[in-house]
Design an enzyme around this catalytic site. Structure first.
Site, PDB file in Angstrom:
ATOM      1  CE1 TYR A 165      -3.179  -2.905   0.330  1.00 20.94           C
ATOM      2  CE2 TYR A 165      -3.625  -2.254   2.598  1.00 20.94           C
ATOM      3  CZ  TYR A 165      -3.864  -3.076   1.513  1.00 20.94           C
ATOM      4  OH  TYR A 165      -4.810  -4.073   1.621  1.00 20.94           O
ATOM      5  CG  ASN A 180     -17.138   2.934   8.119  1.00 22.60           C
ATOM      6  OD1 ASN A 180     -18.026   3.089   7.286  1.00 22.60           O
ATOM      7  ND2 ASN A 180     -15.860   2.943   7.805  1.00 22.60           N
ATOM      8  CB  ILE A 234     -10.803  -4.407   7.316  1.00 24.51           C
ATOM      9  CG1 ILE A 234     -10.653  -5.309   6.068  1.00 24.51           C
ATOM     10  CG2 ILE A 234     -10.474  -5.186   8.577  1.00 24.51           C
ATOM     11  CD1 ILE A 234      -9.212  -5.714   5.785  1.00 24.51           C
ATOM     12  CG  LEU A 256     -18.620   0.299   2.797  1.00 22.95           C
ATOM     13  CD1 LEU A 256     -18.367   1.717   3.255  1.00 22.95           C
ATOM     14  CD2 LEU A 256     -19.983  -0.171   3.267  1.00 22.95           C
TER      15      LEU A 256
END
Length: 284
Positions: free
Chosen positions: A54, A252, A240, A195
Site C-alpha cells: 500500500y 462505519n 475492514i 462497501l
C-alpha cells in the site's frame, strides 16, 4: 458495539476493523486520516489492517504514526507480497514492515495472494517469525477453496488464522462455498472493500429503501451503513472498511447498530441475488 470474532490462537477482537488501502498517499489528507484511525480506537475498534504494497510502505508509516503510544490497543495486521514470500524474503519484509510501523511485533501477518513460492516455504518462514516473537499469528489473503485445500496439506504446528478476501454485495461469489470452507477450518474471514468499489453499489435503490426503515445514533441510516451491516451479519466475519475521515469512521461504527430484518435480507436477495454456482474468486 459490534459482535466479536475469535482467531484460532484465542485473540478476540471486534468484528469491525479499519482498512488503510490508499491511506498515506496524500500529504493534504494525512492529518485527517490519522485522526480517523485514532478516533476508531477511541470508539472501541482494534483491528488496523495494512500491507507493504500500500503506497510502497506509505500506509504502514501512517499507521505507525497513528498508533504511536497506543500500540497495546491495536490488533495489527499487515501483509507480505508473494514476490517476497521466500524464506529470506518473508524475514526481510517483516522486519521492514516493523520499522515502518514503529513496533516490535505484528499480531497477524498475511500472504497477500498466492504466488510462485511454495506454500510450505512461506509458512515455514511465518513459523520462524512466530518463534522469534515478531508475529503473533499468520494467515492468507485472496485464497479460494482449492488454495485452502493446498494449504491444509502443508504441515504446520500453527493453524492459518485468517483469509482476507473481497466480499461485499458487489461480490457475493464467495457465499457459494468459500465462506463455509473458512468456517469449517475455524479461519476468520476478513472482508476487504465491504462497501464495494466505485460507489455504484451504494446507489442501489434497495439499499436506500432499507436505510429508510432504520435509524442509528447519528440519525437516519444510510445505504453505506446497510451494506456494511449486511457484511457484518455473517458469523466469523471481520470487515475492514477504509475511513479516511473522522466523520466516515463514525458512520462505519454506527452501522454496527443496525439489525437487518428477514424482510430486509429477502429484499436484498431479490435485487442482488446470491450466487447459484461456483465463480472465480474476485480480487482487487
Amino acid at each position: 458495539m459490534v459482535n466479536s470474532v475469535m482467531f484460532p490462537g484465542g485473540a478476540r477482537v471486534p468484528a469491525l476493523g479499519m482498512g488503510t488501502w490508499a491511506l498515506g498517499d496524500s500529504a493534504e489528507r494525512r492529518t485527517q486520516e490519522i485522526a480517523s484511525l485514532r478516533l476508531g480506537l477511541d470508539l472501541g475498534l482494534r483491528v488496523v489492517d495494512t500491507a507493504e504494497i500500500y503506497g510502497t510502505g506509505r500506509s504502514e508509516r501512517l499507521v505507525g504514526e497513528a498508533i504511536a503510544g497506543r500500540r497495546d490497543e491495536v490488533f495489527l495486521v499487515t501483509k507480505v507480497l508473494p514476490s517476497n514470500a521466500s524464506r529470506a524474503g518473508v524475514a526481510a519484509s517483516c522486519r521492514a514492515s516493523l520499522r515502518r510501523l514503529g513496533t516490535d511485533r505484528i499480531d497477524l501477518y498475511l500472504l497477500h495472494w498466492r504466488g510462485a513460492v511454495p506454500l510450505g516455504e512461506t509458512i515455514g518462514a511465518f513459523e520462524r517469525l512466530k518463534r522469534e516473537g515478531l508475529i503473533g499469528a499468520w494467515g492468507v489473503s485472496n485464497f479460494d477453496v482449492g488454495d485452502l485445500d493446498d494449504l491444509a496439506r502443508v504441515a504446520s504446528p500453527d493453524p492459518c488464522a485468517a483469509n482476507q478476501i473481497l466480499y461485499s454485495l458487489d461480490y457475493r461469489g464467495v457465499e457459494f462455498d468459500l465462506l463455509e470452507a473458512d468456517r469449517r477450518r475455524s479461519i476468520v474471514t476478513m472482508a476487504y472493500s465491504p462497501l464495494g468499489q466505485g460507489g455504484n453499489l451504494l446507489h442501489q435503490p434497495v439499499l436506500a429503501r432499507i436505510a429508510g426503515r432504520h435509524e442509528t445514533s447519528l440519525g437516519p441510516a444510510t445505504p453505506a451503513q446497510v451494506a456494511l451491516a449486511w457484511v457484518l451479519r455473517q458469523p466469523g466475519m471481520l470487515a475492514i472498511p477504509k475511513a479516511g475521515s473522522p466523520r466516515h469512521q463514525r458512520e462505519n461504527v454506527a452501522a454496527t447498530e443496525l439489525v437487518l430484518t428477514s424482510e430486509d435480507l429477502a429484499a436484498i436477495d431479490r435485487s442482488i441475488p446470491p450466487p447459484r454456482r461456483k465463480v472465480p474468486l474476485a480480487m482487487i
